[in-house]
Write a protein that holds these residues in place. Structure first.
Motif, PDB file in Angstrom:
ATOM      1  N   CYS A 183      32.970  42.944  24.903  1.00 13.35           N
ATOM      2  CA  CYS A 183      31.836  42.126  24.493  1.00 13.35           C
ATOM      3  C   CYS A 183      30.957  42.916  23.542  1.00 13.35           C
ATOM      4  O   CYS A 183      30.673  44.079  23.780  1.00 13.35           O
TER       5      CYS A 183
ATOM      6  N   GLN B 118      23.687  41.833  29.058  1.00  9.70           N
ATOM      7  CA  GLN B 118      23.071  40.845  28.175  1.00  9.70           C
ATOM      8  C   GLN B 118      22.209  39.948  29.034  1.00  9.70           C
ATOM      9  O   GLN B 118      22.713  39.308  29.969  1.00  9.70           O
TER      10      GLN B 118
ATOM     11  N   TRP C  46      20.945  42.405  24.311  1.00 10.38           N
ATOM     12  CA  TRP C  46      21.773  43.387  25.001  1.00 10.38           C
ATOM     13  C   TRP C  46      20.930  44.608  25.316  1.00 10.38           C
ATOM     14  O   TRP C  46      20.290  45.174  24.437  1.00 10.38           O
TER      15      TRP C  46
ATOM     16  N   SER D 165      28.056  35.909  24.156  1.00  9.18           N
ATOM     17  CA  SER D 165      29.257  36.650  23.834  1.00  9.18           C
ATOM     18  C   SER D 165      30.462  35.720  23.859  1.00  9.18           C
ATOM     19  O   SER D 165      30.345  34.512  24.069  1.00  9.18           O
TER      20      SER D 165
ATOM     21  N   THR E 142      32.376  41.139  34.115  1.00  5.15           N
ATOM     22  CA  THR E 142      33.261  41.761  33.138  1.00  5.15           C
ATOM     23  C   THR E 142      33.093  43.275  33.168  1.00  5.15           C
ATOM     24  O   THR E 142      31.980  43.781  33.264  1.00  5.15           O
ATOM     25  N   THR E 143      34.197  43.953  33.098  1.00  4.01           N
ATOM     26  CA  THR E 143      34.102  45.414  33.018  1.00  4.01           C
ATOM     27  C   THR E 143      34.723  45.932  31.740  1.00  4.01           C
ATOM     28  O   THR E 143      34.767  47.130  31.520  1.00  4.01           O
ATOM     29  N   THR E 144      35.218  45.070  30.909  1.00  4.26           N
ATOM     30  CA  THR E 144      35.792  45.547  29.658  1.00  4.26           C
ATOM     31  C   THR E 144      34.690  45.819  28.658  1.00  4.26           C
ATOM     32  O   THR E 144      33.537  45.420  28.838  1.00  4.26           O
TER      33      THR E 144
ATOM     34  N   CYS F 222      33.571  37.224  28.500  1.00  6.27           N
ATOM     35  CA  CYS F 222      32.544  37.977  29.198  1.00  6.27           C
ATOM     36  C   CYS F 222      31.931  37.128  30.296  1.00  6.27           C
ATOM     37  O   CYS F 222      31.576  35.973  30.080  1.00  6.27           O
ATOM     38  N   SER F 223      31.793  37.727  31.410  1.00  2.12           N
ATOM     39  CA  SER F 223      31.165  37.045  32.531  1.00  2.12           C
ATOM     40  C   SER F 223      30.322  38.103  33.246  1.00  2.12           C
ATOM     41  O   SER F 223      30.400  39.285  32.908  1.00  2.12           O
ATOM     42  N   PRO F 224      29.526  37.726  34.209  1.00  2.00           N
ATOM     43  CA  PRO F 224      28.746  38.756  34.921  1.00  2.00           C
ATOM     44  C   PRO F 224      29.599  39.831  35.575  1.00  2.00           C
ATOM     45  O   PRO F 224      29.079  40.876  35.947  1.00  2.00           O
TER      46      PRO F 224
ATOM     47  N   LEU G 157      23.675  37.558  31.833  1.00  3.41           N
ATOM     48  CA  LEU G 157      24.860  36.816  31.402  1.00  3.41           C
ATOM     49  C   LEU G 157      26.103  37.699  31.469  1.00  3.41           C
ATOM     50  O   LEU G 157      27.153  37.264  31.908  1.00  3.41           O
ATOM     51  N   THR G 158      25.989  38.890  30.988  1.00  5.67           N
ATOM     52  CA  THR G 158      27.142  39.783  30.907  1.00  5.67           C
ATOM     53  C   THR G 158      26.720  41.157  31.408  1.00  5.67           C
ATOM     54  O   THR G 158      25.602  41.587  31.137  1.00  5.67           O
ATOM     55  N   CYS G 159      27.620  41.781  32.102  1.00  7.11           N
ATOM     56  CA  CYS G 159      27.328  43.132  32.567  1.00  7.11           C
ATOM     57  C   CYS G 159      28.580  43.973  32.402  1.00  7.11           C
ATOM     58  O   CYS G 159      29.630  43.633  32.944  1.00  7.11           O
ATOM     59  N   VAL G 160      28.485  44.997  31.644  1.00  4.00           N
ATOM     60  CA  VAL G 160      29.615  45.892  31.394  1.00  4.00           C
ATOM     61  C   VAL G 160      29.248  47.257  31.949  1.00  4.00           C
ATOM     62  O   VAL G 160      28.188  47.794  31.654  1.00  4.00           O
ATOM     63  N   GLY G 161      30.106  47.786  32.740  1.00  9.00           N
ATOM     64  CA  GLY G 161      29.809  49.104  33.279  1.00  9.00           C
ATOM     65  C   GLY G 161      30.258  49.218  34.715  1.00  9.00           C
ATOM     66  O   GLY G 161      31.030  48.395  35.187  1.00  9.00           O
TER      67      GLY G 161
END
Lengths: 534, 300
Positions: free
Chosen positions: B243, A509, A515, B230, B238-240, B234-236, A473-477
């Motif tokens: 979240c 996530q 997460w 979230s 997202t780089t911030t 936030c989305s796939p 769903l979410t990917c940060v990095g």
């Protein structure tokens, strides 16, 4: 019988061993921003180094001396230890700080064949311990002290009845007068004791005070000289031997418990607690069984110690029978005691099984850690401590509670104490990333994962790990954390070994809402799940 | 002494608790802050700000529900057929809700519950003595709050030793809180833990796998955490770092409180500035299937 006193003067006490390399030794002390010579070895003395001399001057005189800083606490401890050892010559030994020992050899000398052979033995023994000492014998302690310092080597032994003759040629400093009286006498050009005696007692008492006469009388053996003899330290152990071998569990347990109580009573009498002790069970026709016990904090509570040992004693293999039980405290530390209330004081004798007073929460906490570490094993109960590393897997280290006795939370602060800052505020803690960027749980080892991403360095779209696969769903990095290249240097250059390379970390996530901290190794591109925000 | 002392809001509680109210005092958050509310709905919303904190002498069970995908809200679930997990979690790979347990063990009041006087917790500055029993609940030190920076980790080799360690730790008055892996504990073991916590005045926080959702237990309360999506930013791609993980906390059952349908829900999330756990102002929405299960479960 006239008491004869030995007096030792410790010289090279800081050096520990005699200077085998032949370098002279200087003990330095820092006084009001200047470094001075406190004491020196014989060789340095021959070169003209005197106590009180600036250190720079001494360094100019000597060739490559060894300079040791003076540690008064260590001096006192060494003097006490030496006093314990001198008990082999006489039962009455009194340390006289800073650097003297008074040994009352009255009635002991015939055991060594007389005074002179005894002195020779004392000297030989001290030389074997690596100590340079001047040993003198005199009818009074004060005279012995004075002779050891100021007498010529040929006159170190003063026979009975000749105290006045031995004292007469000594300098005035041998009497240890008050500085004021000493200075007043020095102004009168009174330099030796015989000159002082010649002044007459009445005049001296009137002009310089009664204390001068007291010192004189002490040296002559006419007045009492107070010393404080040490109490002989017995080793902390107690033992009981049965009349014959027994296999009765109750008997052995009762004996073991009694030995623990005895040991704790000995410990309490010295204000100590055992942090390491063993119980040994002598068995008939078999080697003895040793039960060791290590504690997180010194304790002298028999009930607590027995609780830790009870199960192990009950399951003891007794063989053909136990013949004796002995307990011994190997490592001790001062016990921090707390004053009990008035009604608790009556039972506070330590020999009973009841605790002397209600244990504090801190005591209970350490008793719990002891119980856990004893039953589960020391490796299974550990604390966490920070390690100076930026690698997320290596920045925290586990350590057994028994190895880190001071790593526990501080005891409750005293009511008057100001609230202290957190005790674990190590400097490199501040350089760590904020804690929300780190997972609450780290998987050890990291779990292998498979990943689908649209671009090689781009966000992850599908993750498969354990038995779950699903969209992300979410990917940060990514957050890149390099490996510790300095740990392994391969012949091909500074390339980290397997598993130690850097990683790109993604905080993702998955479709269940969990997460995860997913990483890709920089060297071979392996993906793994490193932790979770659970 | 009653945990839910608001007799105007819950007129049936007094009769229910009776003389044993003291033994049921498991939380202090509920009793402290609410005012004169007369309806069940206002009761619920008025408590969304303050998360109930466990009081010493009680044991609580926490389950992290990761069985349901958030992307399929139309999964067929009815109140009568409660559990049809899309990806069944086997007994071996479940996650313990360590963030929430650490927050509860740290004992600091949440940032939103500023109505509580700070003098009520004078000891919150000293390090807390917390034991983490079982490798499953071992935390990662950099993520822990400052009060928990001297943890003791215990690794019992088997279930029997784990039960013993939990019991011994809870019975010790020098302990502030015990966080334990409670998978496989039966009714007797949880009863033992509850009695030990009452004897030692400690807080027990037991993490259990979601497969033991219906296991019998003598703990004071049982909670379920369900991960939430979230925020919409936030989305796939997202780089911030905006979240933050969040959960729905749901009080499934609590000793001395009559089970009510969906009455006790909170939304918590990790604050992305401080790293602390923050209780959201609104309870928010949960996945549809989770709500359905809650309805079926709390009735039983």
């Amino acid at each position: 019988m006239t008491p004869a006193i030995d007096l030792l003067r410790l010289k090279d006490k800081h050096a520990g061993a005699p200077p085998a390399d032949g370098r002279p030794v200087i003990i330095a002390v820092t006084a009001s921003n200047r470094r001075l010579v406190h004491d020196r070895c014989r060789r340095a003395e021959r070169s003209g180094v005197q106590p009180g001399m600036p250190l720079a001057q001494a360094l100019a005189v000597l060739r490559a001396p060894r300079v040791v800083e003076r540690v008064p606490r260590r001096e006192r401890a060494l003097l006490r230890a030496l006093a314990q050892r001198m008990l082999r010559f006489s039962p009455v030994v009194a340390p006289e700080p800073p650097d003297a020992l008074l040994v009352d050899i009255a009635g002991c000398e015939h055991l060594f064949g007389g005074e002179a052979p005894m002195l020779a033995r004392v000297r030989a023994q001290l030389a074997r311990w690596g100590l340079t000492a001047r040993v003198s014998v005199a009818p009074s302690p004060a005279l012995a002290w004075a002779l050891a310092r100021f007498a010529h080597d040929a006159h170190l032994a003063c026979p009975n009845g000749q105290a006045a003759a031995a004292l007469a040629p000594l300098p005035l400093a041998a009497l240890r007068l008050e500085p004021k009286a000493h200075q007043a006498l020095a102004e009168l050009r009174v330099e030796r004791v015989e000159q002082l005696v010649a002044l007459g007692r009445t005049g001296v008492a009137r002009r310089f005070g009664l204390q001068v006469l007291l010192r004189l009388d002490q040296a002559l053996g006419l007045a009492h000289h107070w010393t404080e003899a040490i109490v002989p330290e017995r080793p902390l152990r107690c033992a009981v031997d049965f009349e014959g071998p027994t296999t009765r569990t109750e008997t052995v347990q009762a004996a073991a418990r009694a030995m623990l109580c005895d040991l704790c009573a000995q410990l309490l009498a010295r204000g100590l607690g055992a942090s390491e002790l063993t119980m040994s069970f002598a068995r008939c026709d078999l080697e003895p069984v040793e039960l060791g016990l290590t504690l997180t904090r010194p304790s002298a509570a028999p009930a607590h110690l027995w609780r830790l040992l009870r199960d192990r004693v009950a399951s003891l293999h007794m063989g053909f029978g136990v013949e004796g039980v002995r307990a011994r405290a190997f490592r001790t530390a001062p016990l921090r005691t707390r004053q009990g209330t008035l009604e608790q004081g009556d039972r506070a004798n330590g020999t009973t099984d009841e605790p002397t007073c209600e244990p504090t929460r801190n005591q209970r906490w350490h008793e719990l850690l002891d119980a856990l570490a004893t039953r589960l094993g020391p490796a299974r109960v550990c604390t966490l401590e920070r390690h100076d590393s930026h690698d997320p897997a290596r920045c925290v280290r586990r350590r057994s509670v028994l190895d880190a006795p001071d790593a526990h939370p501080a005891p409750h602060p005293a009511p008057h104490a100001t609230p202290h800052p957190a005790p674990h505020a190590t400097p490199h803690l501040a350089s760590c990333p904020a804690r929300q960027h780190r997972p609450s749980q780290l998987f050890e080892p990291a779990l292998p994962a498979q990943v689908i991403a649209a671009t090689p360095d781009g966000p992850i779209h599908v993750l498969r790990w354990r038995d779950h696969a699903g969209p992300v769903l979410t990917c940060v990095g990514p957050e890149r954390i390099e490996g510790e290249w300095w740990r392994v240097a391969t012949p091909h250059g500074l390339r980290a070994a397997d598993g130690q390379s850097g990683h790109d970390y993604f905080k993702i996530q998955d479709d269940r809402g969990v997460w995860l901290w997913v990483s890709r190794a920089l060297d071979d591109g392996r993906w793994s799940v490193r932790g979770a925000w659970a | 002494m009653n945990p839910y002392t608001d007799s105007t809001a819950r007129p049936d509680l007094e009769a229910l608790l009776g003389s044993t109210a003291a033994s049921f005092q498991a939380f202090e958050g509920l009793a402290a802050s609410h005012s004169n509310t007369t309806h069940a709905h206002t009761y619920r919303t008025s408590h969304a700000h303050t998360f109930p904190r466990p009081t010493p002498g009680s044991v609580h069970e926490w389950l992290l529900d990761t069985n349901h995908t958030l992307t399929s809200p139309t999964s067929p679930t009815t109140p009568t057929t409660p559990t049809t997990p899309t990806t069944p979690t086997t007994s071996n790979n479940w996650l313990a809700p360590i963030t929430m347990l650490a927050w509860l063990a740290a004992g600091t009041p949440s940032s939103t519950s500023s109505t509580r006087p700070s003098s009520a917790r004078p000891s919150s500055t000293r390090p807390r003595r917390v034991l983490w029993i079982g490798r499953r609940v071992w935390p990662y030190l950099p993520a822990l709050p400052r009060a928990l920076h001297a943890p003791i980790l215990v690794d019992p080799p088997d279930l029997r030793q784990r039960i013993w360690a939990i019991d011994a730790a809870l019975r010790c008055p020098g302990v502030d809180a015990v966080v334990a892996d409670a998978s496989g504990l039966d009714l007797t073991a949880t009863r033992r833990a509850q009695l030990a916590a009452a004897a030692g005045r400690t807080i027990g926080l037991l993490a259990r796998p979601i497969s033991e959702l219906r296991a019998l237990s003598a703990a004071c309360s049982r909670w379920r955490l369900t991960p939430t999506t979230s925020t919409s930013t936030c989305s796939p791609t997202t780089t911030t770092t905006d979240c933050a993980p969040g959960w729905h906390a749901e009080l499934l059952r609590c000793k001395g409180v009559r089970p009510t349908q969906g009455a006790h829900r909170w939304r918590v999330r990790i604050d992305h500035e401080t790293g602390d756990v923050r209780v959201a102002d609104d309870p928010g929405d949960r996945p549809v299937e989770a709500q359905g299960q809650a309805r079926g479960r709390t009735a039983g």
